[in-house]
Design an enzyme around this catalytic site. Structure first.
Site, mmCIF file in Angstrom:
data_model
loop_
_atom_site.group_PDB
_atom_site.id
_atom_site.type_symbol
_atom_site.label_atom_id
_atom_site.label_comp_id
_atom_site.label_asym_id
_atom_site.label_seq_id
_atom_site.Cartn_x
_atom_site.Cartn_y
_atom_site.Cartn_z
ATOM 1 C CE LYS A 212 4.907 29.135 35.254
ATOM 2 N NZ LYS A 212 4.161 28.454 36.322
ATOM 3 C CG ASP B 149 10.572 46.141 37.104
ATOM 4 O OD1 ASP B 149 9.883 45.254 36.568
ATOM 5 O OD2 ASP B 149 10.912 47.180 36.513
HETATM 6 C C1 MEV Z 1 4.764 24.782 36.934
HETATM 7 O O1 MEV Z 1 4.376 26.068 37.331
HETATM 8 C C2 MEV Z 1 6.271 24.681 36.853
HETATM 9 C C3 MEV Z 1 6.796 23.367 36.282
HETATM 10 O O2 MEV Z 1 6.203 23.127 35.009
HETATM 11 C C4 MEV Z 1 8.287 23.515 36.147
HETATM 12 C C5 MEV Z 1 8.948 22.372 35.407
HETATM 13 O O3 MEV Z 1 8.334 21.740 34.559
HETATM 14 O O4 MEV Z 1 10.157 22.160 35.677
HETATM 15 C C6 MEV Z 1 6.431 22.196 37.154
#
Ligand code: MEV
Length: 418
Positions: free
Chosen positions: A260, A276
């Site tokens: 993420k 997209d």
């Molecule tokens: C937050 O948007 C993204 C993180 O959680 C990514 C990660 O944990 O590596 C900080």
């Protein structure tokens, strides 16, 4: 100006930032006006033509990440995202990568995959007939795009695969299409629909689905960078970041969050350049699970001098012509800020941004934790929401952090005191 390492960019006023970006990217007065126009780029009339049942438009912050050097070239990277810290984190990752030359990236040519689901056929003889009619199938597909044909691009390959389902075996015919600098969803779907009646005639079967595959594994983008050991925080910090990566690579719960963080960078650039993002996310997640287990999309190791080495690889289906880029003036300006001349160049930049983002996230997590930086930004947002003017924000933020009392009420009180 061609140096993207701009000191204290975040401390500048909006006008100063815009002037720097305009100078960097040679923006016209008209383009600057569009960026300054606070309506987010599209009018309601335009929105009404883009989607059904439109009732308005919805803006998000647009910023630029600094410090990016990619394949030896400097970039200011436009990012559209609602989450604080992301643009700062990308800039910070890029600043450290820059010490040892920046990012090296490479991306495949843009080959899109179209799928046709053929039912009610004798698979073995159907495959033979399709292989024998390849030329005719490709010609028919290519007759649907003069633009691609003129550039010697378009449908290049027809292949067949058999899948086993609880409802029986099915034949899937795939077209591999060179879509040039477009994302290519429309042309791929058009070509799939165009060749389906021919496939039915050749095989005696029934074509059910005829659609692009978003699992764009013929559009792989890769980025790599060396992060200087001292700038990372020394040997222990390097080792801890590698341990953090191993956690993500071996635990799906952590891997999803780790990935993420990568997508924070990639999707912010995707948003800015009108891609997209759903297609990108879906493909990236499938790729993360391509070994049979969902893993980290990035890899972190160290070189023989103890510097941290990060790499990232994922399918990235993006375009710089067609689609929203033709409609949204800000997406067009963002592509100009990047100065990209091909879809693969854009894919490389997005991958580098994802890697920079991932570096900053796991580096913060493996050292001081993520909340410290987040709280500072959160405090800034609260101070602004309380009505503080730009020259009052820093004082309020400093006080709230010292007191460890970060809230809207406290920001309002401190503003009253000022
Ligand atoms: C937050 O948007 C993204 C993180 O959680 C990514 C990660 O944990 O590596 C900080």
């Amino acid at each position: 100006m061609s140096d993207s390492s701009i000191s204290k960019f975040f401390e500048k006023t909006r006008k100063e930032r815009l002037d720097i970006v305009a100078d960097f990217a040679n923006l016209s007065a008209e383009e600057l006006k569009i960026l300054q126009s606070n309506d987010g780029g599209i009018s309601f009339e335009k929105a009404d033509k883009m989607v059904e049942n439109a009732i308005g438009t919805f803006s998000l912050p647009l910023g630029v990440a600094t410090n990016f050097k990619i394949n030896g070239k400097d970039y200011l990277v436009p990012m559209v995202i609602e989450e604080p810290s992301v643009i700062a984190a990308a800039s910070k990752g890029a600043k450290i990568a820059r010490i040892r030359g920046g990012f090296e990236v490479a991306a495949d040519q843009s080959y899109s995959i179209g799928q046709i689901q053929l039912l009610d056929v004798d698979i073995k003889s159907a495959v033979k007939k399709i292989q024998e009619s390849k030329k005719e199938i490709l010609e028919l597909a290519n007759s649907k795009s003069n633009t691609l044909s003129k550039m010697d691009k378009g449908a290049k390959k027809v292949s067949c695969k058999e899948i086993d389902t609880p409802l029986g075996k099915m034949l899937i015919v795939e077209l591999l299409i060179d879509v040039g600098d477009a994302m290519g969803a429309n042309v791929t779907n058009t070509m799939c629909e165009a060749v389906s009646p021919l496939l039915e005639t050749i095989t005696g079967g029934r074509a059910l689905l005829r659609i692009l595959s978003n699992y764009s594994i013929s559009r792989i983008a890769k980025a790599k960078a060396v992060f200087d050991k001292e700038a990372v925080g020394g040997e222990e910090a390097v080792d801890d970041i590698i341990l953090a990566y191993q956690f993500a690579d071996n635990d799906v719960y952590r891997a999803v969050t780790h990935n993420k963080g990568i997508m924070n960078g990639i999707i912010a650039v995707a948003n800015a350049t009108g891609q997209d993002s759903r297609a990108i996310e879906a493909a990236a997640n499938a790729y993360a699970a391509s070994s049979g287990k969902y893993r980290s999309l990035s890899k972190w190791t160290k070189d023989h001098n103890g510097n941290l080495v990060g790499s990232l690889e994922l399918p990235l289906s993006v375009g710089i012509v067609g689609g929203i880029i033709n409609v949204h003036p800000i997406a067009k300006i963002c592509a100009k800020i990047l100065g990209v001349s091909s879809a693969s160049e854009l894919a490389g930049i997005m991958t580098a941004t994802g890697l920079a983002q991932n570096y900053s996230a796991i580096s913060a997590l493996a050292t001081e934790g993520i909340q410290k930086g987040h709280m500072r930004l959160h405090a800034r947002n609260l101070a602004s929401s309380a009505g503080a003017k730009p020259d009052q924000v820093d004082k309020i933020v400093k006080q709230m952090i010292e007191e460890k009392k970060i809230s809207l009420d406290r920001a309002k009180e401190l503003l009253d005191d000022i």
